[in-house]
Structures are given as C-alpha cells and as structure tokens.
Design a protein around this motif. Structure first.
Motif, short mmCIF file in Angstrom:
data_model
loop_
_atom_site.label_atom_id
_atom_site.label_comp_id
_atom_site.label_asym_id
_atom_site.label_seq_id
_atom_site.Cartn_x
_atom_site.Cartn_y
_atom_site.Cartn_z
N GLU A 503 -7.26 -1.29 19.96
CA GLU A 503 -7.15 -2.58 19.30
C GLU A 503 -6.50 -2.40 17.93
O GLU A 503 -6.80 -1.45 17.20
CB GLU A 503 -8.53 -3.23 19.15
CG GLU A 503 -9.18 -3.58 20.47
CD GLU A 503 -10.56 -4.19 20.30
OE1 GLU A 503 -11.05 -4.21 19.13
OE2 GLU A 503 -11.15 -4.63 21.29
N LEU A 504 -5.63 -3.32 17.58
CA LEU A 504 -4.87 -3.23 16.33
C LEU A 504 -5.77 -3.48 15.13
O LEU A 504 -6.62 -4.37 15.14
CB LEU A 504 -3.73 -4.26 16.35
CG LEU A 504 -2.87 -4.34 15.08
CD1 LEU A 504 -2.05 -3.07 14.91
CD2 LEU A 504 -1.95 -5.57 15.16
N TYR A 505 -5.58 -2.69 14.08
CA TYR A 505 -6.23 -2.94 12.80
C TYR A 505 -5.20 -2.81 11.68
O TYR A 505 -4.20 -2.11 11.82
CB TYR A 505 -7.40 -1.97 12.56
CG TYR A 505 -7.00 -0.51 12.39
CD1 TYR A 505 -6.63 -0.01 11.14
CD2 TYR A 505 -6.99 0.35 13.48
CE1 TYR A 505 -6.27 1.32 10.98
CE2 TYR A 505 -6.63 1.68 13.33
CZ TYR A 505 -6.27 2.16 12.08
OH TYR A 505 -5.90 3.47 11.93
N ARG A 506 -5.45 -3.51 10.59
CA ARG A 506 -4.56 -3.46 9.42
C ARG A 506 -5.41 -3.29 8.16
O ARG A 506 -6.51 -3.84 8.06
CB ARG A 506 -3.71 -4.73 9.30
CG ARG A 506 -2.73 -4.92 10.44
CD ARG A 506 -1.88 -6.18 10.24
NE ARG A 506 -0.98 -6.42 11.34
CZ ARG A 506 0.23 -5.86 11.46
NH1 ARG A 506 0.67 -5.06 10.50
NH2 ARG A 506 0.98 -6.13 12.50
N SER A 507 -4.88 -2.54 7.20
CA SER A 507 -5.61 -2.32 5.94
C SER A 507 -4.62 -2.19 4.80
O SER A 507 -3.46 -1.78 5.00
CB SER A 507 -6.46 -1.04 6.02
OG SER A 507 -7.39 -1.10 7.06
N THR A 508 -5.08 -2.54 3.61
CA THR A 508 -4.33 -2.24 2.39
C THR A 508 -5.26 -1.48 1.46
O THR A 508 -6.43 -1.85 1.31
CB THR A 508 -3.81 -3.52 1.71
OG1 THR A 508 -4.90 -4.37 1.40
CG2 THR A 508 -2.83 -4.26 2.60
N LEU A 509 -4.76 -0.44 0.85
CA LEU A 509 -5.55 0.41 -0.03
C LEU A 509 -4.77 0.67 -1.30
O LEU A 509 -3.54 0.82 -1.27
CB LEU A 509 -5.86 1.76 0.65
CG LEU A 509 -6.47 1.72 2.06
CD1 LEU A 509 -6.44 3.11 2.68
CD2 LEU A 509 -7.89 1.21 2.00
N SER A 510 -5.46 0.78 -2.41
CA SER A 510 -4.80 1.12 -3.67
C SER A 510 -5.67 2.08 -4.47
O SER A 510 -6.90 1.98 -4.45
CB SER A 510 -4.51 -0.14 -4.49
OG SER A 510 -5.71 -0.82 -4.84
N VAL A 571 -13.10 1.76 13.16
CA VAL A 571 -12.43 1.87 11.87
C VAL A 571 -13.11 0.95 10.86
O VAL A 571 -13.28 -0.25 11.10
CB VAL A 571 -10.93 1.52 11.99
CG1 VAL A 571 -10.26 1.58 10.63
CG2 VAL A 571 -10.25 2.47 12.97
N LEU A 572 -13.49 1.53 9.72
CA LEU A 572 -14.20 0.79 8.69
C LEU A 572 -13.27 0.50 7.51
O LEU A 572 -12.25 1.15 7.33
CB LEU A 572 -15.41 1.59 8.20
CG LEU A 572 -16.40 2.05 9.28
CD1 LEU A 572 -17.46 2.96 8.65
CD2 LEU A 572 -17.06 0.86 9.95
N ASP A 573 -13.66 -0.49 6.69
CA ASP A 573 -12.96 -0.73 5.44
C ASP A 573 -13.41 0.29 4.41
O ASP A 573 -14.52 0.85 4.50
CB ASP A 573 -13.25 -2.14 4.92
CG ASP A 573 -12.59 -3.21 5.78
OD1 ASP A 573 -11.55 -2.92 6.40
OD2 ASP A 573 -13.14 -4.33 5.85
N LEU A 574 -12.58 0.51 3.40
CA LEU A 574 -12.89 1.50 2.38
C LEU A 574 -14.20 1.19 1.66
O LEU A 574 -14.96 2.09 1.31
CB LEU A 574 -11.74 1.59 1.37
CG LEU A 574 -11.79 2.75 0.39
CD1 LEU A 574 -11.67 4.09 1.12
CD2 LEU A 574 -10.67 2.62 -0.66
N ASN A 575 -14.49 -0.10 1.46
CA ASN A 575 -15.71 -0.48 0.74
C ASN A 575 -16.96 -0.36 1.61
O ASN A 575 -18.07 -0.58 1.14
CB ASN A 575 -15.60 -1.89 0.18
CG ASN A 575 -15.29 -2.93 1.25
OD1 ASN A 575 -15.40 -2.65 2.44
ND2 ASN A 575 -14.89 -4.12 0.81
N GLU A 576 -16.80 -0.01 2.88
CA GLU A 576 -17.96 0.16 3.76
C GLU A 576 -18.42 1.61 3.82
O GLU A 576 -19.44 1.90 4.47
CB GLU A 576 -17.61 -0.32 5.18
CG GLU A 576 -17.32 -1.80 5.29
CD GLU A 576 -17.02 -2.21 6.72
OE1 GLU A 576 -17.98 -2.54 7.45
OE2 GLU A 576 -15.84 -2.16 7.13
N VAL A 577 -17.72 2.50 3.20
CA VAL A 577 -18.10 3.91 3.22
C VAL A 577 -18.27 4.39 1.77
O VAL A 577 -17.78 3.78 0.83
CB VAL A 577 -17.04 4.79 3.94
CG1 VAL A 577 -16.90 4.36 5.38
CG2 VAL A 577 -15.70 4.73 3.23
#
Length: 809
Positions: A503-510, A571-577
């Motif tokens: 399944e497709l996922y998208r993220s932006t990180l800085s 796949v988790l978001d950065l703020n979930e880890v």
C-alpha cells in the motif's frame, strides 16, 4: 614520516611570508624580484613546492603552474632552498643585482612521504586538522586495489567488507553515512547507506589520498561525523608536451587482470590550457580462500574519465567527467532457502554451492554504474579568492537475487539516484596571519526505484533538498595555528513508497542543526608539534535507515528501518517513534615528532555519538526469497575511544623499520554493552631496504611486512543460530527478556599475515619503466576478518601474488 617536519616548514613558510612582508615595509625602498618555476625531472610543474630565502627567513609556496615570485628585495646575495614532498631538497645561490628568473628541477626521492594537498586552488586540510596522507609513491605500490583496500595503508583506517571484492573505509570505528568522500572536490553520492555498497571511485585517478580524522572539516557539510576522505587527481598540466603512464597488473588470486592508462598534456599554443584522459579495465574470476574456492565472487569493472581546464595565476576553470561501471558477484553460499540451509551455511566449510573456478558471475550479484560531471571556476581579486563549483551525479544500482524462471535476470532491487550539488566559497587573506573562509552548499537528490522488479521496494522513492552555510577563521602565529568554524545545515525529504501490504504511503521530513569545531597546532620546538581538535557535528538520517523493508541480498540479510513498527512492520510517522537526531562530539589529539632517525606520530581520540543509528541483530526470519539473519535499525548512545601510533626509524641510509598500531574500544553506552562489527586492535611492522641506484636501474626497494589482528574480545554476546531458530519456531522473542546486542557467531580468532613487496625502475630515454611484484598472505593462512559481513559463511582471501608494470613517458 617526513610529514611532521615538512608540513611544519610548509605552513611556517606562509606564516613567515605574511610577517616578513610587514617587516620589509620598514626597510629602504627595494624593488628587485626573484621569480621562476619549480619543475620535476620530466619538466612538469610542481604546485605546492616550498621556496625559502634563508637570509630573510622568508618563504612561499609555488602556484598551480609551479611558479613563484619574491618581490621588493634589496640587492645582495641570497640562498634559496627548494623543497617538495617526495623530491630531493635543492639549494641555489643568487647574486641579486637586477631581477632574476630562476627555474629549478627537483629529483624524486624514494622516501615515503605525506603531504598537504591543494586541489582546485582550495585548501583541503587546515592546520588544526588531524590528518594522514597516502602520497603518489605510496599509491603506486598498491595500484590495482579498490579505494577501501588502498586506504588500509593509513593508520586508524580499516575496512568493513562484504566478501573479497567490496570494501568500505572505516575511520576510528565508523563508516558509510558517517564518512564523507570527496571525489575530485565533489562529495560522492550513491547508495552509500549499505555497508556492502563500495564507493564508486577508480583509485587510478588519484595522485594522493587525504584522510581527515577529526570533525573539523565542517566546510564539507554533514555526514563527516567520522572523518573525510579526499580523492585528489593531479593538477592539469599547463605548459608541457603530451605524457602519461600505462599500467598492466595481474593477480594470482582470482586470476585477475587490470589495465589502466592515462594521457595528458597542454595546448602549447594556448598557454594555461591542459587536458587529461584516463581509463581502467579490471576482470577477476572467483577468489580463493586458503583451502577452497569462493564461488561467484568474481568482478568486472570498466572506468574512464576526461578533464580539461584553463588556469592562470588569478583565475581558472575546469571541467571533469568520470564514468564508473562494475559487476560484482556475491558469495553463492550466503543464499539460503530454509532454516536448515541457514544453519548449515553457518557451520559448513567449504561453503554451500562451492564449485570450481570460473570467470562467470551469476546471481546473487550487483551491477552498479556511476557518472559524475564537475564544473569548477575560481578567480582571485587581491586578497580574495572566489570558488564556484557545480556537480552532477547519476548512480544506477541493480542487485540480482537467486530467482527462478523469467525473473532470473530481473533485478530484485534497483534504484536510480540523481544528485546535483552547488558550492560557493569566498576566501579572504587578512592581516596578521589571519584568513577567513565562508560559503554555501546546496544539494538536490531524486531517488527512484527501477520498475519491473516484482518486489516491494527495499527503500522508497524520495527527493532530498539540502543546504548549508559555513564560516571558518584561521589564525597563525610563530608558535600557534588556530582554526575555528561553524555551520548550519537543513535537509528536507519528500518520501513515497509501498509498505509490506504493498500500500502506498507518503511522508515529508525535515531536519536542521548546527555544527562547530575548533582546532589548534602548537609547535613545541623545531622537531615536534601537538594538534588538538574538538568538534560537535550532526547528521540527518538516511532514508534507508528510516524505511528499509525486506531482503537486502548483497548483505545476505533482512533489514527493517526505524519507522517500521516492530510488531506489525507498518510504516509510522516520525512523531510516532522515539527518534532523535544523531549528534557527535569528537576530540582528537595528535603528537608529531621528527628528530634524527626518528619520525613518530601518536593520536588519541574520543568520539561520543548521541542517538547512534546502527543495524541491530534481531534474529532469523523468512520471506519468499529465503531465510536470512534479521536486523533492525536502532538507536543508542555510543562511544569510540582509541589511539593510533606510528613510528618510523632509519637504521641506515638504506634500511628503515616502520611500526603502526591501532587500538579501539567501542561501547553501547545506553545498554552498557558492546557494538557489533567494530574493528579489532591491530599492529603492523615493516622492514624496508631501498637504493637510489643499482647500475643503470633506479628506485629499488624491497620490504617485508607483518600484520597482526587481534581477536575482537569486546563483542556482544553470542546466541547460537540453532537457538534462534528454535525460539522462532516456538514464537518466542529472544530479545523480550534481554534486549542487549548479540551476534550469530563468536568473533573469529586472531590472525597474522605476512607480506612482501619488491620494485625497481629502469630509465629509458625520456621515459621510465617500473616493475613491481608483491605477495599478500604469503603463508596462505586461513582466517576470518571480524568486520567482513561474509565471515558467517566463508574464510577470507588466501595467498595473492601481484605482478605489475608501469610505463611512464
């Protein structure tokens, strides 16, 4: 080691020039000039040579064209001393009545020296850096080896391997994303996140390699937590006829053949224009351990490069293009289909699927190509020097798994990475021995999977936008050299990939943070100095460290990233880890001494890395592509404490002995444990006998080297593979009760390897023919290197005899 004395004198030359000029301003008017050019014995210019006027305590360094000029001199008699690393020092007396032009030709010497390298009119190392160098002569004696193998000649540098053909440099215990490699001034950008992804660089292009071992090289950006490797070609010829060299090399192990050639010259009707073309071809079959063949470990390589440029005293530009292409086989015995296969693979010797020697390269294998384009321009305006540099890189990586039917020739992993970099630097020479450098770096990357692999992508597609600013101040006094620097970097990722459900996922990180460093060199006396550098640096995580998913065939492992849930692999978001930026504090101190027959260098260092990202063994798992050891990216606080020692003693004018020792203690500070794949302590002793001339021959040398590598006793606990398999079958998490690190097998035993080298040259008119023969692992010992990822499955290389010819004209 001549570096200690010669480096101090070269740097002192610049200091005294600045102070000497101000002193001369108070003398009666004097307007005479001594100028000229410093050349080697073939007539090529020698940039960076030191010219010293003894009576005035005044010195300077020759330009990129080998020219020099002393101005505002009074009439009189002056003694000029000309020095260049790797060449014999020469004296010249000048009776100055009118301005004089004095050319000098320096003759090469057999001494193994280290040198400061100036590339593209920019300083590679600062006076406050802790660094080591492999000179052109040293590189000639190991031609044919990969970049990682070559760098093993530097004290404090080891390698992490994947079989006999893939080597990555390890500086003070760290590698990959923590080592920045500059390829002809451009930061090398490929899929370097993998420990089994070797740098796509042909060492034949280099005339010297510089290793900066501290965190002070902040002008180059993030990813320099462990250090910087600088690969520097020679300056383009500006005023010389066509010349070059040709290499022909054969290795007994792998029955390998290597051909490399270089042709260069200048456009004589257009002074200042130079050009160079170069190419290398390598072919090797299966490598051989002491007792058996290492099936499917051959490799092929085809590289070429071309450059042209125009250089004058105050301006210049250069265009450079290189292409690197390689196919590398991965040990067939590392591929397993069942838990029984894996258990047998760890215990069986010779490895599974061992067959007779062949040049064929089957699955598993890597196919990698890398293209690099560099455009560089510089201009000097008075005390200001401006540099602008653009780089473009295209990296294509395909990894082939053991697959059946129509998928056999379809890569299981494939990526195309495009990178563009833009660097601007403004250097200013200030009064009172001060200089300032400030600049800006920008990078854009676009990574895309190759379609048609019929696998879930191991890492997602991403776009990377990065930028940084830096400011560096340098101060020189007769006893002290100071360097201070600071920079700020920002990185922004746009990520798109597929999870284990496809399944497709998208993220932006800085990510953004600052770095700072301070270094100083204190001249204790005329024969010794002490250098200290303290730096705080950081690096943003690589996309692979966050999102890796599945089988990494080249590593013979299954790997998962930091942002994948440990239970479901969603796949988790950065703020979930609980993720934190990796930040390092590194302190390096180096004592150098050269007195009489002794040359000594002693370095001590501590690198404390907060939130250190590493691949932690977690067990064994299986998917449709087989059963493999299972690793997951994790974070901890880690420390790397070590010392490097080098001593060079001249017994006679012809006989020398050299000793190198590297000690390292790495620890997982959070868990009060050890880390996996850390280089063990090692020592090397070599005896060298050399003669300048033997009849009509020259540059004769023979050396005998012994290398001792200790067992890595500071390694994590061992959980036998059968216990891991049993726990998996019962559904038990082996780390639930004890989360400490572990390894699948105990560290290999200590080993000792003996090697020898012999070389001699024959002048032929205006050319030179050099012959070299060397032997590695002369006693054909069976051993396994702890940092070799294939140590679970097979021994390291057995005896290898190399015969090499080099023709220079």
């Amino acid at each position: 080691m001549q570096l200690c004395c010669n480096l101090r004198k070269a740097l002192l030359s610049v200091i005294i020039l600045v102070h000497g000029t101000s002193l001369l301003s108070g003398q009666p008017p004097c307007n005479l000039i001594i100028s000229g050019k410093v050349l080697d014995e073939t007539g090529k210019p020698l940039p960076g040579a030191t010219i010293w006027i003894k009576e005035l305590n005044l010195g300077l360094v020759s330009t990129a064209e080998g020219t020099y000029s002393f101005t505002q001199l009074c009439p009189g008699t002056y003694s000029l001393e000309f020095k260049f690393l790797g060449f014999e020092t020469q004296q010249r007396s000048v009776d100055l009545v009118k301005s004089e032009w004095v050319d000098i030709r320096l003759l090469t010497t057999n001494e193994i020296l280290e040198e400061v390298v100036i590339s593209d009119h920019r300083e590679v190392v600062s006076k406050g850096n802790n660094f080591s160098t492999l000179s052109a002569k040293q590189l000639d004696e190991v031609k044919g080896r990969s970049l990682g193998e070559t760098l093993q000649g530097v004290t404090g540098v080891n390698t992490i391997q994947t079989g006999p053909a893939i080597f990555k440099p390890v500086i003070h215990g760290v590698h990959s994303q923590r080592i920045l490699i500059l390829n002809n001034g451009i930061r090398q950008e490929g899929q370097q996140w993998g420990a089994e992804h070797a740098p796509e660089i042909d060492p034949f292009i280099a005339t010297n390699l510089v290793v900066i071992k501290d965190a002070g090289a902040i002008k180059y950006g993030t990813d320099a937590i462990g250090g910087v490797v600088v690969v520097t070609p020679a300056e383009l010829p500006a005023d010389q006829p066509i010349g070059g060299d040709f290499h022909l090399i054969g290795n007994s192990n792998g029955r390998a053949g290597i051909v490399s050639g270089l042709l260069e010259g200048s456009i004589l009707k257009s002074k200042g224009w130079g050009w160079r073309v170069q190419g290398t071809s390598k072919t090797s079959g299966d490598s051989h351990a002491a007792d058996y063949n290492l099936s499917n470990t051959g490799f092929r390589e085809l590289n070429y490069s071309a450059s042209t440029g125009y250089h004058k005293e105050n301006k210049g530009f250069e265009i450079f293009y290189s292409h690197f292409n390689t196919t590398i086989g991965i040990l067939r015995g590392a591929s397993t289909n069942s838990t029984e296969d894996l258990e047998n693979a760890f215990e069986r010797e010779p490895p599974q699927y061992t067959e007779d020697f062949t040049y064929a390269i089957d699955q598993p294998r890597q196919e990698v190509s890398h293209d690099l384009v560099k455009l560089n321009g510089h201009i000097r305006n008075g005390k200001n020097l401006f540099n602008l540099q653009y780089g473009f890189q295209y990296n294509n990586r395909e990894e082939y798994d053991v697959r059946r039917g129509s998928l056999k020739e379809v890569p299981a992993l494939g990526y195309k990475l495009f990178t563009q970099t833009l660097d601007f630097e403004w250097e200013t020479t200030l009064r009172s021995g001060r200089s300032r450098s400030r600049g800006i770096n920008g990078m854009w990357q676009d990574n895309n999977k190759i379609d048609g692999t019929q696998t879930i992508p191991f890492i997602p597609n991403f776009t990377n936008y990065s930028g940084g600013l830096f400011w560096i101040e340098k101060i020189s006094t007769p006893r002290w050299d100071w360097d201070f620097g600071a920079r700020y970097d920002y990185r922004y990722y746009e990520v798109a990939g597929f999870d284990f459900k496809n399944e497709l996922y998208r993220s932006t990180l800085s990510f953004g943070n600052a770095s700072a460093a301070a270094g100083a060199t204190f001249k204790l006396n005329r024969t010794s100095s002490l250098t200290s550098n303290l730096g705080s640096t950081w690096r943003p995580p690589n996309v692979a460290e966050l999102y890796s998913l599945g089988t990494h065939q080249s590593a013979a492992a299954i790997e998962y990233g930091l942002l994948l849930d440990e239970t479901t692999n969603e796949v988790l978001d950065l703020n979930e880890v609980d993720f934190k930026l990796e930040q390092a504090l590194k302190w390096v101190n180096t004592y150098r001494m050269e007195s009489g027959p002794w040359q000594v260098e002693l370095s001590g260092y501590l690198n404390y890395i907060y939130n250190y990202i590493y691949l932690k063994p977690r067990g064994v798992t299986q998917n449709t592509r087989g059963v493999f050891p299972y690793f997951r990216y994790s974070q901890t606080n880690a420390s790397f404490l070590g010392a490097d020692f080098m001593a060079h003693y001249t017994l006679t004018t012809a006989l020398t002995v050299k000793t190198k020792i590297s000690l390292l203690r790495a620890a997982d500070e959070t868990q009060e444990d050890y880390l996996i794949f850390i280089p063990s302590n090692r020592a090397e002793v070599s005896f060298r006998y050399q003669l300048d001339k033997v009849g009509s021959w020259k540059d004769f040398y023979v050396d005998l080297t012994g290398n001792y590598v200790a067992r890595q006793n500071r390694a994590p606990r061992v959980i036998p593979i059968e216990d891991i398999i049993d726990a998996k079958e019962m559904g038990v998490d082996i780390l639930a009760q004890d989360p400490r690190n572990f390894d699948f097998l105990p560290p290999p035993e200590a080993y000792f390897l003996l090697g020898a080298n012999l070389g001699i040259s024959k002048p032929i008119h205006n050319s030179l023919l050099h012959f070299r023969i060397s032997i590695q692992n002369a006693l054909n010992e069976s051993y396994r290197e702890y940092t070799n990822r294939m140590r679970y499955y097979a021994d390291d290389l057995g005896r290898n005899v190399t015969i090499a010819l080099k023709y220079s004209f």
